[in-house]
Design a protein around this motif. Sequence first.
Motif, PDB file in Angstrom:
ATOM      1  N   ARG A  93      -0.433 -10.304  -2.215  1.00 24.71           N
ATOM      2  CA  ARG A  93      -1.176  -9.227  -2.859  1.00 24.71           C
ATOM      3  C   ARG A  93      -0.241  -8.650  -3.916  1.00 24.71           C
ATOM      4  O   ARG A  93       0.946  -8.458  -3.656  1.00 24.71           O
ATOM      5  CB  ARG A  93      -1.542  -8.137  -1.846  1.00 24.71           C
ATOM      6  N   SER A  94      -0.783  -8.341  -5.102  1.00 22.87           N
ATOM      7  CA  SER A  94       0.054  -7.856  -6.199  1.00 22.87           C
ATOM      8  C   SER A  94      -0.638  -6.743  -6.963  1.00 22.87           C
ATOM      9  O   SER A  94      -1.866  -6.669  -7.016  1.00 22.87           O
ATOM     10  CB  SER A  94       0.370  -8.997  -7.180  1.00 22.87           C
ATOM     11  N   LYS A 119       1.458 -12.101   2.096  1.00 25.94           N
ATOM     12  CA  LYS A 119       0.479 -11.843   3.156  1.00 25.94           C
ATOM     13  C   LYS A 119       1.058 -12.320   4.480  1.00 25.94           C
ATOM     14  O   LYS A 119       1.774 -13.307   4.543  1.00 25.94           O
ATOM     15  CB  LYS A 119      -0.826 -12.577   2.850  1.00 25.94           C
ATOM     16  N   THR A 146      -8.880  -7.160  -9.640  1.00 24.33           N
ATOM     17  CA  THR A 146      -8.204  -6.165  -8.812  1.00 24.33           C
ATOM     18  C   THR A 146      -9.225  -5.232  -8.185  1.00 24.33           C
ATOM     19  O   THR A 146     -10.296  -4.981  -8.747  1.00 24.33           O
ATOM     20  CB  THR A 146      -7.205  -5.330  -9.644  1.00 24.33           C
ATOM     21  N   VAL A 190      -5.189  -3.690  -6.888  1.00 27.76           N
ATOM     22  CA  VAL A 190      -4.563  -4.791  -6.144  1.00 27.76           C
ATOM     23  C   VAL A 190      -5.333  -6.093  -6.328  1.00 27.76           C
ATOM     24  O   VAL A 190      -6.545  -6.143  -6.124  1.00 27.76           O
ATOM     25  CB  VAL A 190      -4.469  -4.463  -4.633  1.00 27.76           C
ATOM     26  N   SER A 226       4.710  -6.979  -5.462  1.00 32.82           N
ATOM     27  CA  SER A 226       3.948  -7.928  -4.645  1.00 32.82           C
ATOM     28  C   SER A 226       4.380  -7.876  -3.189  1.00 32.82           C
ATOM     29  O   SER A 226       5.524  -7.541  -2.875  1.00 32.82           O
ATOM     30  CB  SER A 226       4.163  -9.359  -5.151  1.00 32.82           C
ATOM     31  N   ASP A 286       0.827  -1.212   0.000  1.00 36.09           N
ATOM     32  CA  ASP A 286       0.000   0.000   0.000  1.00 36.09           C
ATOM     33  C   ASP A 286       0.860   1.260   0.000  1.00 36.09           C
ATOM     34  O   ASP A 286       0.588   2.211  -0.740  1.00 36.09           O
ATOM     35  CB  ASP A 286      -0.958  -0.006   1.189  1.00 36.09           C
ATOM     36  N   THR A 307      -5.657  -9.835  -4.792  1.00 38.09           N
ATOM     37  CA  THR A 307      -5.351 -10.525  -3.542  1.00 38.09           C
ATOM     38  C   THR A 307      -5.528 -12.018  -3.734  1.00 38.09           C
ATOM     39  O   THR A 307      -6.600 -12.481  -4.119  1.00 38.09           O
ATOM     40  CB  THR A 307      -6.262 -10.016  -2.406  1.00 38.09           C
TER      41      THR A 307
END
Length: 124
Positions: A105-106, A123, A94, A98, A120, A71, A100
């Motif tokens: 997350r990418s 998590k 997305t 993003v 990326s 983020d 998930t």
Amino acid sequence: MLKELHTVLPAADLQRARTFYHDKLGMDPQDEVDGVLVYRPDSGAQFELYETANAGTAQNTQMGWMTDDLDSEMATMREHGIVFEEYDVPGMKTVNGVATGDAMRSAWFRDSEGNFICISEMKR
């Protein structure tokens, strides 16, 4: 024996690519060898940009970075004008750029030459 792994990205306009990586990502090449720009980010990895008419034709991820804070990275990149791709395809959608998955997350963006770059975060 194979040793160092590095990514090689095409650029239709090498000066435009140099400007993009400098202005948008704060990166400058450490070397320029035979018309190839060589970048060595702090992570110890290396990528190169070379001029070719084939730039921008790939429709797949061409380079990826891992981060501990997706983020925050995205916010900084957006402040510098990076636009993240939005996808809604079977198996991936997305939200605010993003995707998930179970383990990470990418987010993807394109550089000035149309190359798809992924960032990326695993998590926690």
